[in-house]
Design a protein around this motif. Structure first.
Motif, PDB file in Angstrom:
ATOM      1  N   SER A  60       3.403  -0.198  -4.133  1.00  9.37           N
ATOM      2  CA  SER A  60       3.979   1.138  -4.101  1.00  9.37           C
ATOM      3  C   SER A  60       5.448   1.085  -3.719  1.00  9.37           C
ATOM      4  CB  SER A  60       3.240   1.999  -3.085  1.00  9.37           C
ATOM      5  OG  SER A  60       3.563   1.568  -1.780  1.00  9.37           O
ATOM      6  N   ASN A 118       6.718  -6.368  -7.175  1.00 10.50           N
ATOM      7  CA  ASN A 118       5.812  -6.454  -6.023  1.00 10.50           C
ATOM      8  C   ASN A 118       4.356  -6.581  -6.465  1.00 10.50           C
ATOM      9  OD1 ASN A 118       8.086  -6.113  -4.463  1.00 10.50           O
ATOM     10  ND2 ASN A 118       7.574  -4.050  -3.759  1.00 10.50           N
ATOM     11  N   LEU A 170       3.649 -10.003  -7.750  1.00 11.94           N
ATOM     12  CA  LEU A 170       3.613 -10.962  -6.635  1.00 11.94           C
ATOM     13  C   LEU A 170       2.266 -10.878  -5.907  1.00 11.94           C
ATOM     14  CD1 LEU A 170       5.270 -13.030  -5.013  1.00 11.94           C
ATOM     15  CD2 LEU A 170       6.224 -11.134  -3.700  1.00 11.94           C
ATOM     16  N   ILE A 171       1.780  -9.657  -5.719  1.00  4.83           N
ATOM     17  CA  ILE A 171       0.463  -9.492  -5.075  1.00  4.83           C
ATOM     18  C   ILE A 171      -0.623 -10.093  -5.970  1.00  4.83           C
ATOM     19  CG2 ILE A 171      -1.261  -7.817  -4.314  1.00  4.83           C
ATOM     20  CD1 ILE A 171       1.024  -5.969  -3.514  1.00  4.83           C
ATOM     21  N   LYS A 212      -0.420 -12.437  -8.109  1.00  2.00           N
ATOM     22  CA  LYS A 212      -0.321 -13.895  -8.137  1.00  2.00           C
ATOM     23  C   LYS A 212      -0.870 -14.521  -6.850  1.00  2.00           C
ATOM     24  CE  LYS A 212       3.557 -16.592  -8.001  1.00  2.00           C
ATOM     25  NZ  LYS A 212       4.991 -16.705  -8.204  1.00  2.00           N
ATOM     26  N   ASN A 213      -0.658 -13.856  -5.735  1.00  5.33           N
ATOM     27  CA  ASN A 213      -0.986 -14.461  -4.447  1.00  5.33           C
ATOM     28  C   ASN A 213      -2.290 -13.969  -3.826  1.00  5.33           C
ATOM     29  OD1 ASN A 213       1.420 -16.239  -3.446  1.00  5.33           O
ATOM     30  ND2 ASN A 213       2.270 -14.497  -4.541  1.00  5.33           N
ATOM     31  N   GLN A 238      -6.458 -13.339  -4.163  1.00  3.40           N
ATOM     32  CA  GLN A 238      -7.607 -13.772  -4.967  1.00  3.40           C
ATOM     33  C   GLN A 238      -8.419 -12.591  -5.454  1.00  3.40           C
ATOM     34  OE1 GLN A 238      -9.557 -16.556  -2.357  1.00  3.40           O
ATOM     35  NE2 GLN A 238      -8.321 -18.237  -3.176  1.00  3.40           N
ATOM     36  N   ASP A 255     -10.377   0.812   4.786  1.00  6.26           N
ATOM     37  CA  ASP A 255      -9.257  -0.148   4.768  1.00  6.26           C
ATOM     38  C   ASP A 255      -9.109  -0.885   6.094  1.00  6.26           C
ATOM     39  OD1 ASP A 255      -8.444   2.198   6.018  1.00  6.26           O
ATOM     40  OD2 ASP A 255      -6.421   2.175   5.172  1.00  6.26           O
ATOM     41  N   LEU A 256      -9.558  -0.255   7.186  1.00  5.87           N
ATOM     42  CA  LEU A 256      -9.412  -0.914   8.488  1.00  5.87           C
ATOM     43  C   LEU A 256     -10.410  -2.052   8.694  1.00  5.87           C
ATOM     44  CD1 LEU A 256      -8.478   1.625  11.290  1.00  5.87           C
ATOM     45  CD2 LEU A 256      -7.096  -0.141  10.232  1.00  5.87           C
ATOM     46  N   ILE A 257     -11.538  -1.996   8.005  1.00  4.23           N
ATOM     47  CA  ILE A 257     -12.522  -3.068   8.228  1.00  4.23           C
ATOM     48  C   ILE A 257     -12.646  -3.998   7.026  1.00  4.23           C
ATOM     49  CG2 ILE A 257     -13.885  -1.734   9.871  1.00  4.23           C
ATOM     50  CD1 ILE A 257     -15.949  -1.395   7.561  1.00  4.23           C
ATOM     51  N   GLU A 258     -12.046  -3.591   5.907  1.00 11.41           N
ATOM     52  CA  GLU A 258     -12.177  -4.349   4.658  1.00 11.41           C
ATOM     53  C   GLU A 258     -11.911  -5.847   4.858  1.00 11.41           C
ATOM     54  OE1 GLU A 258      -9.187  -3.116   1.952  1.00 11.41           O
ATOM     55  OE2 GLU A 258      -9.915  -4.383   0.305  1.00 11.41           O
ATOM     56  N   ASP A 259     -10.795  -6.148   5.506  1.00 11.54           N
ATOM     57  CA  ASP A 259     -10.415  -7.552   5.660  1.00 11.54           C
ATOM     58  C   ASP A 259     -10.605  -8.040   7.086  1.00 11.54           C
ATOM     59  OD1 ASP A 259      -9.679  -8.315   3.016  1.00 11.54           O
ATOM     60  OD2 ASP A 259      -8.038  -6.888   3.191  1.00 11.54           O
ATOM     61  N   ASN A 260     -11.587  -7.468   7.768  1.00 10.85           N
ATOM     62  CA  ASN A 260     -11.934  -7.949   9.098  1.00 10.85           C
ATOM     63  C   ASN A 260     -13.434  -8.265   9.060  1.00 10.85           C
ATOM     64  OD1 ASN A 260     -12.683  -8.154  11.853  1.00 10.85           O
ATOM     65  ND2 ASN A 260     -10.854  -7.007  12.429  1.00 10.85           N
ATOM     66  N   PRO A 261     -13.779  -9.500   8.671  1.00  6.77           N
ATOM     67  CA  PRO A 261     -15.185  -9.833   8.384  1.00  6.77           C
ATOM     68  C   PRO A 261     -16.147  -9.508   9.520  1.00  6.77           C
ATOM     69  CG  PRO A 261     -13.726 -11.659   7.806  1.00  6.77           C
ATOM     70  CD  PRO A 261     -12.880 -10.637   8.487  1.00  6.77           C
ATOM     71  N   ARG A 296      -9.476   2.244  -4.306  1.00  5.86           N
ATOM     72  CA  ARG A 296      -9.501   0.777  -4.256  1.00  5.86           C
ATOM     73  C   ARG A 296     -10.670   0.273  -3.406  1.00  5.86           C
ATOM     74  NH1 ARG A 296      -7.979  -3.015  -1.048  1.00  5.86           N
ATOM     75  NH2 ARG A 296      -7.140  -1.592   0.506  1.00  5.86           N
TER      76      ARG A 296
END
Lengths: 435, 454
Positions: free
Chosen positions: B59, B78, B81-82, B84-85, B87, B248-254, B314
């Motif tokens: 954004s 941007n 780049l996201i 590409k980097n 997964q 979004d707060l827990i998405e990437d906090n396994p 998302r």
């Protein structure tokens, strides 16, 4: 801008135009992976006018309609906001190193690669989750006023905050890196995070009570927030500060010295003038425990028969849109004089105590009275000079006018924290509530 | 306006884009003590462009139309780049494409009233505490924020919505020697100026509390059973539980994600929590979020079991759950993030007297003063409270800060009142400020809470 000030001067005695152009990239890594890149390109103009000792204020993002902006400022005169101050005539400011042009060429890709490198180095030695926020920020401020001042400055800022998270939470060990340009993250930055984290992996539930408490550079803001409130000209003027009539009195321990120094190029973005174009200065707030100065903007300085100390900044409580905020007294360049002991020496001197590595609820205590009561996120438990684990469900509470009398040791190095550079400080006899 | 946005969109080479343009008008009147210190009325505007390219979502916010081309180039860079980097490729959950212009009904549109009227009302309320000896100062202000939003997407959405928020709020500070006490005051909402009138009683009551606090005793640190009033319980619901309903707060906090699995028994069986931005006449009301998705009531906890969470398009894909229109931006300076709309504990059948009787000995804790969470653990402050002995209210206490573990505390909620109230003043600072963040609750009884004292 030049046209705007000429136009405004036709209808008002005193005029000030402030403009800001900012470019900011924010890169977020969560759980070791790139998650977001946000870019913001913002500009705006704020206008202050004074007519018959009344203040008018208006702002816009798009300076297309100059007459409209002036009209808005004239309308705001009607409320009768008193303003008897003059805008300063500021010339011959020192040249400060606050901007490095390489920042404009710094690609997001370079920073993403650096974040990946930091993640990899931490993950080799720790199982915790790594989150990183990197910011590439540069902006230009220009202020013109009817006293003939035309000053401008450019600031560049590279910022990297790395957090290593404990399971089931956002409580973390974290450290901040800040510079005018891109810099590689030093090894000792990474070592501190990993070593501290690994030592705190065990959950412990020690008994509460009064004990030694170590605030880290990242959490000292809890105490400094209350000092900043107490020493602001605004709080003094409104008789809402315990520091009224205490200038020259010893209110804290003699090892505690807090200064505000916008002119120091080595610690944060240096500024030769504040957001009202008043020249800034090195201002001791607390010197060896003695209250030395309150800090002033133009408005409160005039009301209190003082001179502005160059602390008029557009800093809101929660708002970040500088253009929309009137300047007020603010401390933006704090520095605590380091002491003699290294971090490991301080640690080994603690027989039993808590390290405040993260604080929750710094904003919710009785700030005017100097009280704080914070949740630990996390608190690290120290026994016989070693970190033995971390606490949950614990709080540290006190009043700055008591706690800051009980300084035992001040670290011999400073690190970037919130609006300044600070060492870790160890206090004695602080109240810890624990389950 | 839609045409201007389409002219920007035409130049965007992406798999998906949306553009939001907002005009934001703000009127501010502030009194510090007797003195009027601000009276301004201004408007600002700007654009936010989001693009999805090769699975990367990025954004950019920009101020001027002329900057659009530069912005498009930067945001696409941007996004690549996201892509590409990262997964994980971003896929936006499908939603119904809407075309609507929605203007909420207001009881007295503040934009049509004179600034003098707003000034006089604010002055009148501000004078109530100032008439009293031992009130050291006040900080009381009127805020009116109106946002005209225009949203288009490459899927064909065209939505315009207005959000008008008004409030009069601030603090009253009392002083006796070196002792300084502060209480918050506030009235407001999102359905017009009408609700701000005839509220003198609120300011009188808070003035009296500020004075009584000078004689109140500090609460001793320890573990207690407590009753929280609606404001305290609402903030608890928002801070301690609500944020971890935001995907979004827990998405990437396994580890947090594992705890917050659907069908997990998180709270006691009497506990039901819902987020519903569609309830009319309350602060958190909106029809469409800033991804153009229609807001839906979302049950979060049912009989203590986690049954839903708040999503963007998302995260709805990531979790395989339905989108519910909870992705909201502060204004034109920001891309939207997942936010609560109006979160509340649903009422049960008990009166406050019944709760007090059940409590027996403990504390009755009143009116929130800000809170924060780190996941499992939360801390939040209260403005005042009362000692309760054998079910009867005793003397006033101050310096109350509560800390606890989310999961233990949800399990320890043992009784819920019948008197739901929603807050009138919002202010959630999750990266951006959300002045319409609304929460509420009936009175609740919680066992074994840590209080920090001072």
């Amino acid at each position: 801008m030049d046209k705007l000030i000429k136009l405004a001067e036709k209808c008002c005695e005193k005029v000030e135009v402030y403009s800001l152009d900012e470019h900011l990239n924010r890169i977020n890594f969560e759980n070791g992976r790139l998650k977001e890149i946000e870019t913001s390109i913002q500009s705006g103009v704020a206008l202050r006018i004074i007519k018959d000792n009344k203040l008018g204020f208006a702002y816009t993002k798009n300076l297309q309609d100059r007459e409209g902006l002036i009209e808005n400022a004239l309308n705001s005169l009607k409320g009768g906001v008193q303003a008897e101050f003059d805008f300063p005539e500021t010339k011959n400011l020192p040249e400060l190193k606050s901007y490095d042009e390489s920042i404009e060429e710094l690609s997001n890709e370079t920073v993403v690669k650096e974040c990946e490198r930091v993640v990899k180095k931490i993950s080799e030695r720790s199982k915790g989750q790594v989150n990183i926020t990197a910011i590439i920020d540069y902006f230009k401020i220009r202020i013109l006023n009817s006293s003939g001042t035309d000053v401008a400055t450019r600031i560049s800022n590279y910022y990297l905050r790395t957090s290593l998270l404990f399971p089931n939470s956002y409580a973390s060990i974290e450290r901040i890196l800040q510079d005018r340009k891109f810099v590689h993250t030093p090894d000792d930055y990474i070592d501190y995070i990993v070593d501290t984290y690994n030592r705190s992996s065990k959950e412990v539930s020690p008994p509460g009570g009064r004990m030694k408490v170590l605030f880290l550079p990242e959490t000292l803001y809890v105490l400094l927030w209350r000092i900043a409130y107490a020493t602001s000209a605004e709080s003094i003027y409104r008789n809402a500060s315990p520091a009224v009539n205490k200038i020259g009195k010893k209110i804290f321990h003699e090892d505690f010295t807090l200064i505000n120094d916008p002119l120091n190029e080595d610690f944060g973005p240096a500024r030769a003038f504040d957001d009202e174009a008043t020249p800034t200065q090195m201002l001791p707030i607390i010197e060896n425990g003695v209250l030395k100065n309150f800090y002033y903007d133009l408005n409160y300085a005039q009301k209190m028969n003082k001179k502005s100390s160059g602390n008029g900044f557009k800093t809101g409580r929660w708002e970040s849109e500088k253009i929309a905020i009137k300047p007020g007294p603010a401390l933006e360049h704090l520095f605590i004089t380091p002491g003699k002991a290294s971090f490991s020496e301080i640690l080994s001197s603690i027989d039993q105590g808590i390290i405040v590595a993260g604080a929750l609820g710094a904003h919710s205590g009785n700030i005017p009275n100097g009280d704080f009561s914070i949740g630990l996120a996390p608190g690290l438990y120290v026994k016989d000079g070693r970190i033995v684990g971390r606490l949950k469900d614990a709080m540290v509470a006190g009043n700055i006018y008591e706690v800051l009398q009980n300084v035992i040791a001040v670290e011999n190095r400073v690190y970037p924290g919130m609006v300044g550079y600070f060492p870790a400080i160890l206090f004695d006899n602080v109240n810890v509530a624990s389950r | 306006m839609f045409e201007t946005l389409k002219n920007i969109g035409i130049k965007v080479d992406a798999d998906y884009f949306d553009i939001r343009y907002e005009k934001k008008s703000e009127t501010k009147i502030i009194f510090d003590g007797k003195e009027l210190t601000q009276l301004t009325s201004n408007s600002t505007d700007g654009y936010v462009l989001r693009v999805l390219k090769d699975g990367g979502l990025a954004s950019i916010a920009f101020t001027r139309f002329e900057e659009a081309e530069k912005a498009i180039k930067q945001v696409l860079e941007n996004a690549r780049l996201i892509a590409k980097n990262s997964q994980k490729k971003v896929v936006l959950a499908p939603v119904e494409v809407k075309k609507e212009r929605f203007i909420p009904h207001l009881n007295q549109d503040p934009r049509k009233l004179s600034i003098d009227e707003k000034l006089e009302l604010t002055r009148r309320y501000n004078e109530i505490p100032l008439r009293v000896k031992k009130i050291a100062t006040t900080h009381i202000g009127y805020l009116e924020v109106s946002r005209e939003k225009y949203f288009i997407s490459s899927e064909g959405a065209e939505i315009a919505e207005e959000l008008v928020t008004t409030r009069i709020n601030g603090t009253i500070t009392s002083r006796d020697g070196n002792l300084i006490q502060t209480v918050r005051v506030g009235i407001g909402g999102s359905d017009g100026f009408g609700r701000l009138r005839n509220q003198d009683e609120h300011f009188e009551k808070k003035t009296s509390i500020a004075l009584q606090l000078l004689r109140a005793e500090p609460i001793p640190a320890g573990n207690y059973n407590v009753i929280l009033n609606q404001s305290m319980a609402g903030v608890f619901t928002h801070e301690a539980f609500g944020h971890f309903s935001e995907a979004d707060l827990i998405e990437d906090n396994p580890t947090m994600r594992e705890k917050m699995k659907l069908n997990a028994q998180l709270g006691s069986e009497i506990l039901n929590i819902k987020d519903d931005p569609t309830i009319p006449h309350q602060l958190g009301f909106y029809k469409y979020d800033d991804e153009g998705v229609e807001a839906k009531p979302t049950q979060l906890l049912k009989n203590g079991v986690l049954v839903g969470r708040l999503h963007s398009r998302r995260t709805a894909t990531v979790f395989g759950e339905p989108p519910n229109g909870h992705c909201v931006a502060e204004d034109f300076r920001y891309a939207p993030i997942i936010r609560m709309g109006t979160i509340f504990i649903e009422p049960d059948r008990f009166t406050l007297d019944q709760l007090l009787e059940e409590l027996g000995d403990g504390y009755y804790i009143i009116d929130a003063k800000g809170g924060q969470t780190s996941g499992e653990n939360f801390t939040f402050g209260a403005q005042y409270g009362y000692v309760v002995k054998k079910g009867k209210l005793g003397s006033m206490v101050r310096d109350i800060n509560i800390s606890g573990n989310l999961y233990k505390t949800l399990m320890n909620i043992s009784m819920i009142g019948n008197d739901l109230e929603l807050c009138q003043i919002g202010g959630c600072g999750k990266g951006q400020l959300n002045i319409r963040s609304c929460n509420g609750s009936p009175h609740i009884l919680i066992k074994d809470v840590v209080i920090g004292g001072i």
